[in-house]
Design a protein around this motif. Structure first.
Motif, mmCIF file in Angstrom:
data_model
loop_
_atom_site.group_PDB
_atom_site.id
_atom_site.type_symbol
_atom_site.label_atom_id
_atom_site.label_comp_id
_atom_site.label_asym_id
_atom_site.label_seq_id
_atom_site.Cartn_x
_atom_site.Cartn_y
_atom_site.Cartn_z
ATOM 1 N N ALA A 44 10.141 -5.134 -1.298
ATOM 2 C CA ALA A 44 9.179 -6.223 -1.131
ATOM 3 C C ALA A 44 7.824 -5.692 -0.695
ATOM 4 O O ALA A 44 6.772 -6.135 -1.182
ATOM 5 C CB ALA A 44 9.714 -7.231 -0.107
ATOM 6 N N ALA A 45 7.836 -4.725 0.237
ATOM 7 C CA ALA A 45 6.568 -4.137 0.689
ATOM 8 C C ALA A 45 5.872 -3.394 -0.447
ATOM 9 O O ALA A 45 4.643 -3.474 -0.593
ATOM 10 C CB ALA A 45 6.829 -3.185 1.852
ATOM 11 N N GLY A 46 6.646 -2.664 -1.249
ATOM 12 C CA GLY A 46 6.043 -1.971 -2.393
ATOM 13 C C GLY A 46 5.405 -2.927 -3.374
ATOM 14 O O GLY A 46 4.320 -2.670 -3.906
ATOM 15 N N ALA A 47 6.066 -4.074 -3.603
ATOM 16 C CA ALA A 47 5.494 -5.080 -4.505
ATOM 17 C C ALA A 47 4.241 -5.701 -3.918
ATOM 18 O O ALA A 47 3.250 -5.931 -4.628
ATOM 19 C CB ALA A 47 6.539 -6.153 -4.803
ATOM 20 N N LEU A 48 4.266 -5.991 -2.609
ATOM 21 C CA LEU A 48 3.070 -6.544 -1.960
ATOM 22 C C LEU A 48 1.891 -5.592 -2.110
ATOM 23 O O LEU A 48 0.760 -6.020 -2.382
ATOM 24 C CB LEU A 48 3.349 -6.796 -0.479
ATOM 25 C CG LEU A 48 4.170 -8.024 -0.113
ATOM 26 C CD1 LEU A 48 4.437 -8.049 1.389
ATOM 27 C CD2 LEU A 48 3.462 -9.306 -0.543
ATOM 28 N N TYR A 49 2.140 -4.320 -1.910
ATOM 29 C CA TYR A 49 1.067 -3.320 -1.995
ATOM 30 C C TYR A 49 0.593 -3.167 -3.439
ATOM 31 O O TYR A 49 -0.613 -3.170 -3.716
ATOM 32 C CB TYR A 49 1.580 -2.000 -1.452
ATOM 33 C CG TYR A 49 0.548 -0.892 -1.397
ATOM 34 C CD1 TYR A 49 -0.596 -1.021 -0.623
ATOM 35 C CD2 TYR A 49 0.736 0.294 -2.104
ATOM 36 C CE1 TYR A 49 -1.539 0.000 -0.557
ATOM 37 C CE2 TYR A 49 -0.193 1.327 -2.036
ATOM 38 C CZ TYR A 49 -1.333 1.175 -1.265
ATOM 39 O OH TYR A 49 -2.261 2.188 -1.203
ATOM 40 N N ALA A 50 1.547 -3.048 -4.356
ATOM 41 C CA ALA A 50 1.187 -2.824 -5.764
ATOM 42 C C ALA A 50 0.354 -3.967 -6.320
ATOM 43 O O ALA A 50 -0.612 -3.742 -7.058
ATOM 44 C CB ALA A 50 2.453 -2.634 -6.597
ATOM 45 N N TYR A 95 8.403 -3.197 -10.977
ATOM 46 C CA TYR A 95 6.947 -3.119 -10.810
ATOM 47 C C TYR A 95 6.264 -2.962 -12.162
ATOM 48 O O TYR A 95 5.206 -3.553 -12.411
ATOM 49 C CB TYR A 95 6.569 -1.937 -9.922
ATOM 50 C CG TYR A 95 7.080 -2.018 -8.495
ATOM 51 C CD1 TYR A 95 7.560 -3.201 -7.950
ATOM 52 C CD2 TYR A 95 7.083 -0.879 -7.680
ATOM 53 C CE1 TYR A 95 8.018 -3.268 -6.645
ATOM 54 C CE2 TYR A 95 7.543 -0.931 -6.374
ATOM 55 C CZ TYR A 95 8.016 -2.123 -5.865
ATOM 56 O OH TYR A 95 8.473 -2.172 -4.579
ATOM 57 N N LEU A 96 6.870 -2.146 -13.035
ATOM 58 C CA LEU A 96 6.264 -1.931 -14.353
ATOM 59 C C LEU A 96 6.249 -3.214 -15.162
ATOM 60 O O LEU A 96 5.247 -3.544 -15.807
ATOM 61 C CB LEU A 96 7.023 -0.839 -15.101
ATOM 62 C CG LEU A 96 6.510 -0.501 -16.509
ATOM 63 C CD1 LEU A 96 5.049 -0.044 -16.457
ATOM 64 C CD2 LEU A 96 7.378 0.556 -17.166
ATOM 65 N N LEU A 97 7.349 -3.956 -15.124
ATOM 66 C CA LEU A 97 7.383 -5.227 -15.852
ATOM 67 C C LEU A 97 6.335 -6.186 -15.297
ATOM 68 O O LEU A 97 5.665 -6.906 -16.056
ATOM 69 C CB LEU A 97 8.780 -5.853 -15.760
ATOM 70 C CG LEU A 97 9.871 -5.179 -16.597
ATOM 71 C CD1 LEU A 97 11.228 -5.799 -16.305
ATOM 72 C CD2 LEU A 97 9.540 -5.264 -18.083
#
Length: 604
Positions: free
Chosen positions: A157-163, A34-36
């Motif tokens: 995947a859900a965390g990336a969608l939200y972020a 996520y940071l990248l």
């Protein structure tokens, strides 16, 4: 109340424990990813993090940077970090009625002190989606049944969608630091699981106390998200009570204890901030915005903006949506909507269906008090109209409820990936194709922007000897206008601050106005604009009146920065006008003119 008949475990139970090292490793891997992703999106700020501001829509970035600078300064100098008269002097500002983000001011203080508030703002915008996404990953633990790679893929995947949801992309480009830190919604998802899961509430006093702490933290992060979160939590409880009326009685004792603990902890920990919101000084005395003009555009659900990579509609279509791009974060798209519908039909999961229902209801609420289609009023009233006259809630911008919709959609996707049918080649191919299309449809575009944030050396090198007793009038006048209208805020912050200002960009009141949102016009600024526009010089009488007004207002100096006027104009004539008003020939140093003037008794 939630029931997972087809799941291998009840929602009230915990998943089998994975080895601690493996779990930590998964979180570190997701966090690094996520940071990248966030760094890549905001890479334009990396070359000069202290010299540019992320976002190119509003003046809010300068305002956030000012408040990030204020908190460590206030704590180091014995000032109240939640009240200040260093802007909007002598009336001052109430931090809880401004997007002052005191919680982030504390968290980012090391960056602010060492690298400055501009860098701190940029770091905050980069980290906000990362932290928000990781919190959703954690919150999804009880809802994702797989404990192996599939479970982590679903949660990741859900965390990336939200972020990196359209909501966060929109508010990042607007410079809305407070809305890139959407940390409360994932915590509310976890809270709802423990409150409304099948069976009595476990350890309600502890659970309620932790919820109270979370609400108090959100109170000093952004009050609108707190109000939205509480409304949605109550809405979810009502929805479940209507669906499972026979289970309400068994849940009530635990819910009551948890509620008492939550309110008690919140009232104690958040007592002073809550006082500032409800009865503190300098709060606005009437509505700060028109609630009827802050709903989402219906078309945005299918029409993306330039912040989304894959767009099936022409860019000009997105430009026809209501509001500016920073408030157009409600895109779902056909592929994502299709995935949600299929998941509801195929996966036998009460949680998934409740999440989909909450997503639908919050999306409806985000449309505001009346239906708008491509920026045209249809005259059709909508449910949020019920809140239009409720004190405090009438100041909530319904378009920002979209963050709950994004959270629910991401959670639905997680449960779908965790439980989608993969039994036959045909079913597997269809499920994977639909999932892939939906995920790709939310890919962010490489469209995040920065704008230069120069600070004249005058302010970083001692501000010409100005001190805390000085009250400064800055030209160009500080406003809420886009394209550097609030640049004077970062100049003052970069000086320390070393001086107070009469004007600014804020939400407040004064003895004459129930709501004030930017620096006020005075005769000096009116005359400066007049001569900059090439009009005839004001009379000597008007110059004398401008001098008297500045002295009456308590102004001790005027700082004029050439080359930074938002609307351009003849700045040499502005220098001459300032000399006439102040009676001081002025001194040019470090890229700014300083004009001193004696001061009479200030206005109270």
């Amino acid at each position: 109340m939630l029931d997972e008949r087809q799941a291998p475990r009840a929602l009230g139970s915990l998943p089998p424990r994975r080895p601690r090292a493996a779990t930590i490793g998964c979180y570190l891997l997701l966090g690094a990813g996520y940071l990248l992703g966030s760094l890549w999106l905001q890479r334009r700020a990396l070359a000069d993090p202290g010299g540019v501001l992320i976002g190119h829509v509003t003046a809010d970035a300068d305002m956030f940077a000012w408040w990030l600078n204020w908190l460590p300064f206030a704590m180091a100098h014995g000032e109240n970090p939640l009240l200040t008269d260093w802007m909007h002097w002598p009336f001052g500002l109430n931090a809880l009625w401004n997007t002052a983000v005191p919680l982030l001011g504390v968290l980012l203080a090391p960056v602010t002190v060492t690298a400055g508030s501009i860098a701190a703002f940029n770091v905050g915008v980069v980290l906000g989606p990362v932290v928000s996404g990781l919190l959703l990953v954690a919150a999804l633990g009880p809802f994702v049944t797989s404990t192996g790679a599939r479970g982590w893929i679903a949660r990741g995947a859900a965390g990336a969608l939200y972020a990196f949801s359209p909501f966060h992309l929109a508010h990042a480009v607007a410079g809305h630091l407070n809305l890139t830190w959407s940390v409360l919604p994932p915590l509310l998802l976890l809270l709802a699981h423990h409150l409304f899961g099948r069976g009595p509430v476990a350890r309600p006093w502890l659970l309620g106390g932790l919820a109270g702490l979370a609400f108090a933290g959100q109170l000093v992060l952004y009050t609108q998200t707190l109000a939205i979160g509480v409304i949605v939590l109550v809405l979810t409880a009502v929805l479940l009570a209507l669906r499972y009326p026979r289970r309400v009685r068994a849940q009530l004792p635990g819910l009551f204890r948890a509620g008492v603990a939550c309110i008690g902890v919140f009232a104690v920990v958040g007592a002073y901030p809550l006082f500032l919101v409800l009865a503190g000084p300098n709060r606005p005395r009437s509505a700060i915005r028109n609630v009827h003009a802050t709903g989402a555009d219906l078309a945005n659900v299918l029409v993306p903006t330039r912040m989304t990579a894959l767009r099936l509609t022409p860019d000009v279509t997105g430009e026809q949506l209501r509001g500016h791009i920073g408030e157009q974060g409600g895109y779902l798209g056909l592929a994502m909507l299709a995935l949600v519908v299929v998941a509801v039909v195929v996966v036998r999961s009460t949680v998934l269906r409740v999440l989909a229902a909450v997503a639908a209801l919050t999306w409806l609420c985000s449309l505001g008090t009346g239906l708008v289609l491509f920026d045209r009023e249809t005259g059709i009233p909508l449910p949020w109209l019920a809140f239009a006259r409720v004190p405090l809630l009438s100041d909530v911008e319904p378009v920002r409820i979209q963050i709950i919709t994004a959270l629910c959609v991401a959670a639905v996707v997680a449960i779908w990936i965790d439980r989608m049918p993969l039994t036959s080649p045909g079913t597997r191919a269809g499920a994977l194709a639909l999932t892939g299309f939906a995920l790709v449809s939310w890919l962010p575009a490489d469209a995040q922007e920065v704008r230069p944030a120069p600070v004249p050396e005058f302010f970083t090198a001692g501000a010409g000897g100005l001190g805390p007793a000085d009250v400064v009038e800055i030209y160009p006048r500080i406003t809420a206008a886009w394209d550097d209208g609030a640049q004077g805020l970062r100049w003052q912050a970069a000086s320390g601050p070393d001086f107070r200002m009469r004007g600014g960009y804020f939400i407040a009141s004064d003895p004459d106005d129930d709501v004030v949102v930017q620096s006020r016009w005075n005769r000096y600024q009116i005359g400066a604009q007049w001569v900059a526009d090439g009009k005839n010089d004001p009379s000597d009488g008007y110059a004398a009146e401008a001098n008297a007004e500045l002295r009456r207002l308590g102004i001790t100096a005027v700082v004029m920065v050439p080359g930074r006027a938002v609307d351009g104009g003849d700045e040499d004539r502005v220098v001459d006008w300032t000399r006439r008003v102040t009676g001081d020939p002025g001194r040019f140093d470090g890229g700014a003119w300083l004009f001193r003037l004696p001061v009479a008794a200030p206005v109270g």
